[in-house]
Design a protein around this motif. Structure first.
Motif, PDB file in Angstrom:
ATOM      1  N   ILE A 132       1.002  -1.347   0.004  1.00  0.00           N
ATOM      2  CA  ILE A 132       0.041  -0.064   0.175  1.00  0.00           C
ATOM      3  C   ILE A 132       0.857   1.250  -0.118  1.00  0.00           C
ATOM      4  O   ILE A 132       1.774   1.434   1.006  1.00  0.00           O
ATOM      5  N   GLY A 133       0.796   2.181  -1.112  1.00  0.00           N
ATOM      6  CA  GLY A 133       1.545   3.265  -1.154  1.00  0.00           C
ATOM      7  C   GLY A 133       0.746   4.411  -1.001  1.00  0.00           C
ATOM      8  O   GLY A 133       0.183   4.591   0.177  1.00  0.00           O
ATOM      9  N   SER A 134       0.848   5.321  -1.957  1.00  0.00           N
ATOM     10  CA  SER A 134       0.312   6.599  -1.647  1.00  0.00           C
ATOM     11  C   SER A 134       0.027   7.318  -2.988  1.00  0.00           C
ATOM     12  O   SER A 134       0.973   7.319  -3.955  1.00  0.00           O
ATOM     13  N   ASN A 135      -1.295   8.161  -3.153  1.00  0.00           N
ATOM     14  CA  ASN A 135      -1.318   9.050  -4.363  1.00  0.00           C
ATOM     15  C   ASN A 135      -0.185  10.065  -4.380  1.00  0.00           C
ATOM     16  O   ASN A 135       0.309  10.678  -5.255  1.00  0.00           O
ATOM     17  N   MET A 136       0.647  10.478  -3.091  1.00  0.00           N
ATOM     18  CA  MET A 136       1.432  11.415  -2.841  1.00  0.00           C
ATOM     19  C   MET A 136       2.736  10.767  -3.759  1.00  0.00           C
ATOM     20  O   MET A 136       3.591  11.727  -3.656  1.00  0.00           O
ATOM     21  N   ALA A 137       3.063   9.648  -3.798  1.00  0.00           N
ATOM     22  CA  ALA A 137       4.146   9.214  -4.748  1.00  0.00           C
ATOM     23  C   ALA A 137       3.896   9.587  -6.204  1.00  0.00           C
ATOM     24  O   ALA A 137       5.034   9.666  -6.902  1.00  0.00           O
ATOM     25  N   ALA A 191       2.984  15.254  -6.209  1.00  0.00           N
ATOM     26  CA  ALA A 191       3.013  16.400  -5.175  1.00  0.00           C
ATOM     27  C   ALA A 191       2.371  17.518  -5.120  1.00  0.00           C
ATOM     28  O   ALA A 191       2.660  18.444  -5.616  1.00  0.00           O
ATOM     29  N   ALA A 192       0.987  17.212  -4.909  1.00  0.00           N
ATOM     30  CA  ALA A 192       0.142  18.333  -5.258  1.00  0.00           C
ATOM     31  C   ALA A 192      -0.091  19.651  -4.432  1.00  0.00           C
ATOM     32  O   ALA A 192      -0.509  20.553  -4.795  1.00  0.00           O
ATOM     33  N   PHE A 193       0.644  19.407  -3.096  1.00  0.00           N
ATOM     34  CA  PHE A 193       0.714  20.416  -2.233  1.00  0.00           C
ATOM     35  C   PHE A 193       1.948  20.384  -1.383  1.00  0.00           C
ATOM     36  O   PHE A 193       2.220  19.144  -1.223  1.00  0.00           O
ATOM     37  N   PRO A 194       2.357  21.290  -0.680  1.00  0.00           N
ATOM     38  CA  PRO A 194       3.757  21.347  -0.051  1.00  0.00           C
ATOM     39  C   PRO A 194       3.738  20.441   1.232  1.00  0.00           C
ATOM     40  O   PRO A 194       2.655  19.987   1.599  1.00  0.00           O
ATOM     41  N   GLY A 195       5.004  20.025   1.679  1.00  0.00           N
ATOM     42  CA  GLY A 195       5.142  19.321   2.796  1.00  0.00           C
ATOM     43  C   GLY A 195       5.105  17.895   3.138  1.00  0.00           C
ATOM     44  O   GLY A 195       5.133  17.362   4.171  1.00  0.00           O
ATOM     45  N   HIS A 196       5.426  17.114   1.687  1.00  0.00           N
ATOM     46  CA  HIS A 196       5.403  15.822   1.773  1.00  0.00           C
ATOM     47  C   HIS A 196       6.706  15.277   1.255  1.00  0.00           C
ATOM     48  O   HIS A 196       6.610  14.051   0.794  1.00  0.00           O
ATOM     49  N   SER A 197       7.730  15.933   1.049  1.00  0.00           N
ATOM     50  CA  SER A 197       8.961  15.201   0.573  1.00  0.00           C
ATOM     51  C   SER A 197       9.208  14.073   1.314  1.00  0.00           C
ATOM     52  O   SER A 197       9.656  13.107   0.461  1.00  0.00           O
ATOM     53  N   VAL A 198       9.425  13.836   2.482  1.00  0.00           N
ATOM     54  CA  VAL A 198       9.702  12.511   3.009  1.00  0.00           C
ATOM     55  C   VAL A 198       8.918  11.302   2.879  1.00  0.00           C
ATOM     56  O   VAL A 198       9.002  10.484   2.648  1.00  0.00           O
ATOM     57  N   TYR A 199       7.390  11.830   2.962  1.00  0.00           N
ATOM     58  CA  TYR A 199       6.378  10.862   3.021  1.00  0.00           C
ATOM     59  C   TYR A 199       6.411  10.367   1.412  1.00  0.00           C
ATOM     60  O   TYR A 199       6.506   9.141   1.305  1.00  0.00           O
ATOM     61  N   SER A 200       6.338  11.236   0.643  1.00  0.00           N
ATOM     62  CA  SER A 200       6.253  11.030  -0.851  1.00  0.00           C
ATOM     63  C   SER A 200       7.399  10.073  -1.240  1.00  0.00           C
ATOM     64  O   SER A 200       7.406   9.252  -2.098  1.00  0.00           O
ATOM     65  N   LEU A 201       8.695  10.351  -0.848  1.00  0.00           N
ATOM     66  CA  LEU A 201       9.981   9.823  -1.167  1.00  0.00           C
ATOM     67  C   LEU A 201       9.587   8.368  -0.533  1.00  0.00           C
ATOM     68  O   LEU A 201      10.106   7.208  -1.335  1.00  0.00           O
ATOM     69  N   SER A 202       9.116   8.044   0.578  1.00  0.00           N
ATOM     70  CA  SER A 202       9.106   6.738   0.996  1.00  0.00           C
ATOM     71  C   SER A 202       7.983   5.940   0.516  1.00  0.00           C
ATOM     72  O   SER A 202       8.188   4.752   0.273  1.00  0.00           O
ATOM     73  N   LYS A 203       7.015   6.650  -0.190  1.00  0.00           N
ATOM     74  CA  LYS A 203       6.103   5.769  -0.771  1.00  0.00           C
ATOM     75  C   LYS A 203       6.479   5.541  -2.219  1.00  0.00           C
ATOM     76  O   LYS A 203       6.101   4.353  -2.867  1.00  0.00           O
ATOM     77  N   THR A 204       7.439   6.558  -2.914  1.00  0.00           N
ATOM     78  CA  THR A 204       7.900   6.145  -4.253  1.00  0.00           C
ATOM     79  C   THR A 204       8.831   5.018  -4.187  1.00  0.00           C
ATOM     80  O   THR A 204       8.805   4.464  -5.226  1.00  0.00           O
ATOM     81  N   ALA A 205       9.361   4.834  -3.033  1.00  0.00           N
ATOM     82  CA  ALA A 205      10.409   3.725  -2.887  1.00  0.00           C
ATOM     83  C   ALA A 205       9.644   2.467  -3.159  1.00  0.00           C
ATOM     84  O   ALA A 205      10.336   1.409  -3.785  1.00  0.00           O
TER      85      ALA A 205
END
Ligand code: NDP
Length: 247
Positions: A140-145, A148-162
């Protein structure tokens, strides 16, 4: 109730609430015996277990912090000890540590990677050892991968992109054994982590094509499809179940 997963055993991480609880209940409704992990909400986990048992399936809740690799490996062993096998692993548990990049430090980075990336690797590795042909790993990943539709998600997005890379790599490794590995990227889903009546919900809703949040059961329906025998030619794939967030 269906019986497409009769005789199968599933392990769902983070199955006490939200998407994980919906997945656990759906897999049980489709016929599987289900083990689930939780971090702290033993009462909520016990409620899900009771619901699964009421549906006539075996169920087990195990406290296992995704940040603790030994606990995850022990959990897989416990599930196999209790139920005799493991066919379906759903790597669902995750944390969402967000904030402007100036506020995110190494502690947030390391914990996000441990819980969202290392844990799926460790648990998949442990579970795959017990899986036979027909085994299923569903991340289960995330749409934020995807956006990046809005700011504040750099670490979360990178973790889910992995997880996109992990899913492809494991799919390649385990394909010859008849085990498929796929990734679902949920969109905004009404859970404690992202309530549909939360302060940012209206803005988040506006980023989707459908203009609404998912129910946890919507994500569980996609997981249930990937768990079935007739999804057998699908592996290494990323499936956006996101109401059109990424388009
Ligand atoms: P919730 O916060 O509602 O539930 C989280 C679940 O994971 C709980 O069962 C919780 O257990 C468990 N959990 C949290 N941290 C750990 C940990 N360190 N070790 C073990 N279990 C843990 O989350 P959601 O249902 O919203 O999210 C589930 C997954 O879906 C996550 O991976 C999330 O990133 C992803 N997702 C969610 C979206 C959304 O809009 N809701 C959108 C995109 C992706 P306990 O009850 O004990 O705390």
């Amino acid at each position: 109730m269906s019986n497409v997963l009769d005789g199968k055993v599933a392990l769902v991480t983070g199955g006490s609430r939200g998407i994980g609880a919906a997945v656990a209940l759906r897999l049980a409704a489709d016929g599987a015996d289900v083990a689930l992990t939780y971090q702290q909400n033993g009462d909520r986990a016990a409620q899900v277990v009771e619901q699964i048992k009421a549906a006539g399936r075996r169920a087990l809740a195990v406290r296992a912090d995704n940040a603790d690799p030994a606990a995850l490996t022990r959990t897989v062993d416990e599930v196999v000890g209790e139920f005799g096998r493991i066919d379906i692993l759903v790597n669902n548990a995750g944390i969402y540590l967000a904030g402007p990049v100036d506020d995110l430090g190494l502690a947030e980075f390391d914990l996000s990677i441990a819980v969202n990336v290392r844990a799926p690797f460790v648990t998949s590795k442990a579970a795959a050892r017990h899986m036979v042909s027909g085994g299923r790993i569903i991340n289960i990943g995330s749409n934020m991968a995807q956006r990046a539709a809005f700011p504040g998600h750099s670490v979360y997005s990178l973790s889910k992109t992995a997880l996109i890379g992990l899913t492809k790599g494991l799919g390649r490794d385990l394909g010859p054994r008849g085990i498929t590995v796929n990734l679902i990227n949920p969109g905004p889903t009404d859970t404690d982590a992202n309530p549909a009546d939360g302060p940012y919900a209206e803005a988040i809703r506006g980023f989707t094509a459908l203009g609404q949040y998912a129910e946890p059961a919507d994500i569980a329906a996609a997981v249930a499809f990937l768990a079935r025998e007739d999804s057998r030619y699908l592996t290494g794939a990323t499936i956006d179940v996101d109401g059109g967030f990424a388009i």
